[in-house]
Design a protein around this motif. Structure first.
Motif, PDB file in Angstrom:
ATOM      1  N   LEU A 175       0.854  -1.195   0.000  1.00 25.03           N
ATOM      2  CA  LEU A 175       0.000   0.000   0.000  1.00 25.03           C
ATOM      3  C   LEU A 175       0.883   1.236   0.000  1.00 25.03           C
ATOM      4  O   LEU A 175       1.928   1.251   0.650  1.00 25.03           O
ATOM      5  CB  LEU A 175      -0.893   0.052   1.243  1.00 25.03           C
ATOM      6  N   VAL A 216       2.090   4.867   1.206  1.00 23.62           N
ATOM      7  CA  VAL A 216       2.008   5.622   2.454  1.00 23.62           C
ATOM      8  C   VAL A 216       1.934   7.107   2.089  1.00 23.62           C
ATOM      9  O   VAL A 216       2.909   7.672   1.592  1.00 23.62           O
ATOM     10  CB  VAL A 216       3.234   5.361   3.353  1.00 23.62           C
ATOM     11  N   PRO A 217       0.787   7.769   2.318  1.00 20.55           N
ATOM     12  CA  PRO A 217       0.665   9.183   1.955  1.00 20.55           C
ATOM     13  C   PRO A 217       1.635  10.072   2.732  1.00 20.55           C
ATOM     14  O   PRO A 217       2.117   9.701   3.802  1.00 20.55           O
ATOM     15  CB  PRO A 217      -0.789   9.513   2.307  1.00 20.55           C
ATOM     16  N   TRP A 231       1.965  10.581   6.752  1.00 17.72           N
ATOM     17  CA  TRP A 231       1.545   9.343   7.405  1.00 17.72           C
ATOM     18  C   TRP A 231       2.785   8.552   7.816  1.00 17.72           C
ATOM     19  O   TRP A 231       3.891   8.833   7.360  1.00 17.72           O
ATOM     20  CB  TRP A 231       0.671   8.496   6.472  1.00 17.72           C
ATOM     21  N   THR A 241      -7.510   7.163  -3.486  1.00 18.81           N
ATOM     22  CA  THR A 241      -6.112   7.188  -3.923  1.00 18.81           C
ATOM     23  C   THR A 241      -5.343   5.995  -3.358  1.00 18.81           C
ATOM     24  O   THR A 241      -4.583   5.330  -4.078  1.00 18.81           O
ATOM     25  CB  THR A 241      -5.444   8.500  -3.477  1.00 18.81           C
ATOM     26  N   ILE A 242      -5.545   5.712  -2.085  1.00 14.62           N
ATOM     27  CA  ILE A 242      -4.859   4.574  -1.468  1.00 14.62           C
ATOM     28  C   ILE A 242      -5.355   3.267  -2.079  1.00 14.62           C
ATOM     29  O   ILE A 242      -4.562   2.354  -2.348  1.00 14.62           O
ATOM     30  CB  ILE A 242      -5.066   4.583   0.057  1.00 14.62           C
ATOM     31  N   THR A 243      -6.653   3.161  -2.313  1.00 12.69           N
ATOM     32  CA  THR A 243      -7.211   1.940  -2.912  1.00 12.69           C
ATOM     33  C   THR A 243      -6.604   1.693  -4.285  1.00 12.69           C
ATOM     34  O   THR A 243      -6.239   0.557  -4.621  1.00 12.69           O
ATOM     35  CB  THR A 243      -8.739   2.055  -3.023  1.00 12.69           C
TER      36      THR A 243
END
Length: 320
Positions: free
Chosen positions: A147, A149-150, A153, A297-299
Motif C-alpha cells: 500500500l 504511504v501518503p 503518514w 487514492t490509497i485503494t
C-alpha cells in the motif's frame, strides 16, 4: 645356578585336562592331554601363579644370563611389551580426547583459510531500498500486497491488533477522553471463517471496522462516545491489485466529536490459495488535509507484492 623350577610337563590352568611344557624359564606352546601323559620322574610343583602364556612369565635365567627358550622368549616379551605400550597410548588418547565432563571432544579438522571475499560494487539499482525499507510503501508479506504511504503518514512498528497499518503521524486526545486517537488509519488483514465471496466479506467487515474505529476500541473504550447512526456512501464491485473485489463505505455519526468515515475492501490474495484480504479504512470527518478522496487514492495504489505497476484498472469501478 640351578633352575628354581625345573623343565617339565605341568597342569595347564588355562586348558583343563591338558599339560603344558615349562622349559625352565617360560611356558612354551607345547601342550598334551593328561590322558597321554606317561609316567615321569617325580617333578617339583608347577611354578606358582604361572599358567598359559597369557599369564605373567617367570624371569629365572640360566647360568649364562640369557633367558631360556632363546629367541622365542624374546619375541613373546617384545610382543607383550608392544601390546602394553599400544594399550597405554590408546587409553591416553581416549582420556585426552574427553573434556572435564567426560564428553568426547570434537575432532580437530584442518582446513584451508577461506578465500578473501570481495564486497560487490554498489550500483544504482542496489542502492534503491527494498519495499520493506521504503518509507513510502507498506508491505503485507502474508497477504502479498503493498500500500502507498501518503505524505504525513507513518508505519508504526506495532499496533493493538498487530496488523500491518499506516496512520497519520500526529495523534490527538480522543473526544471521549481516556486515550489518544489518530485522524486516519488503514490496516490490512487476512479474512477468517472460510468465506471467499468478496461482497459478503466486505458487507460483514464494515460493521466490525466501524465498531473498532468509533464505537469501542480493542480495550473496550468508547473513545468517540459510540456510534449514533450511519449512512452507506458506497457499495460496489471493483478491481484491486488485478483481482475482482468489493468495497463498502459508511459515514458514521458519533456521540462525541464530528464522527467519520469507514471503509471495508475485500479481494482475493495474489499469493497462496487466494484467501481473501481485507483492508480497513477509518478517517475522521472535518479534518483539513484529510479528504475523503484519499481513500480512493490509497485503494488505487494497492499492488501485488513485487508489482510496481499493475495493469487492468486497479481500483477502477466495474459496477454502476
Amino acid at each position: 645356578m640351578s633352575y628354581a623350577t625345573p623343565p617339565g610337563w605341568y597342569p595347564d590352568t588355562g586348558a583343563p585336562g591338558h599339560e603344558r611344557w615349562w622349559d625352565g624359564t617360560a611356558w612354551t606352546v607345547h601342550t598334551r592331554p593328561l590322558a597321554a601323559a606317561h609316567a615321569a620322574p617325580e617333578q617339583s610343583p608347577a611354578p606358582a601363579a604361572f599358567g598359559p602364556p597369557s599369564l605373567p612369565l617367570p624371569h629365572q635365567r640360566d647360568p649364562r644370563g640369557e633367558a631360556a627358550g632363546g629367541s622365542r622368549t624374546k619375541v613373546l616379551a617384545i610382543t607383550l611389551s608392544g601390546v602394553l605400550v599400544l594399550g597405554a597410548a590408546v587409553a591416553g588418547a581416549v582420556l585426552l580426547g574427553r573434556d572435564e565432563g567426560g564428553t568426547p571432544a570434537a575432532p580437530t579438522t584442518t582446513t584451508s583459510p577461506p578465500a578473501p571475499v570481495t564486497a560487490p560494487t554498489a550500483t544504482a539499482s542496489s542502492a534503491e531500498p527494498a519495499p520493506e525499507e521504503d518509507p513510502t510503501v507498506l508491505v503485507d508479506q502474508l497477504n502479498g500486497i503493498t500500500l502507498p504511504v501518503p505524505k504525513g503518514w507513518e508505519k508504526p512498528e506495532s499496533t493493538s491488533d498487530d496488523a500491518p497499518t499506516i496512520r497519520t503521524e500526529q495523534s490527538y486526545d480522543c473526544p471521549g477522553g481516556a486515550s489518544f486517537c489518530y485522524h486516519g488509519t488503514v490496516s490490512t488483514r487476512t479474512a477468517r471463517g472460510g468465506e471467499t465471496d468478496a461482497r459478503t466479506l466486505a458487507e460483514a467487515d464494515i460493521v466490525t471496522a466501524a465498531d473498532r474505529a468509533y464505537e469501542e476500541d480493542n480495550l473496550g473504550r468508547r473513545t468517540h462516545g459510540g456510534i449514533t447512526s450511519h449512512k452507506v456512501l458506497k457499495a460496489q464491485e471493483l478491481t484491486v491489485a488485478g483481482r475482482t473485489g468489493y468495497l463498502v463505505r459508511w459515514q458514521v455519526a458519533t456521540g462525541k466529536g464530528p464522527g467519520g468515515y469507514v471503509q471495508s475492501l475485500a479481494f482475493p490474495s495474489s499469493v497462496g490459495t487466494g484467501t481473501p484480504v481485507l483492508v480497513r479504512f477509518a478517517f475522521d470527518a472535518e479534518v483539513p488535509g484529510l479528504p475523503l478522496s484519499l481513500m480512493d487514492t490509497i485503494t488505487r495504489g494497492i499492488r501485488p507484492l513485487g508489482d510496481s505497476a499493475t495493469s487492468g484498472g486497479v481500483g477502477a469501478s466495474i459496477g454502476p
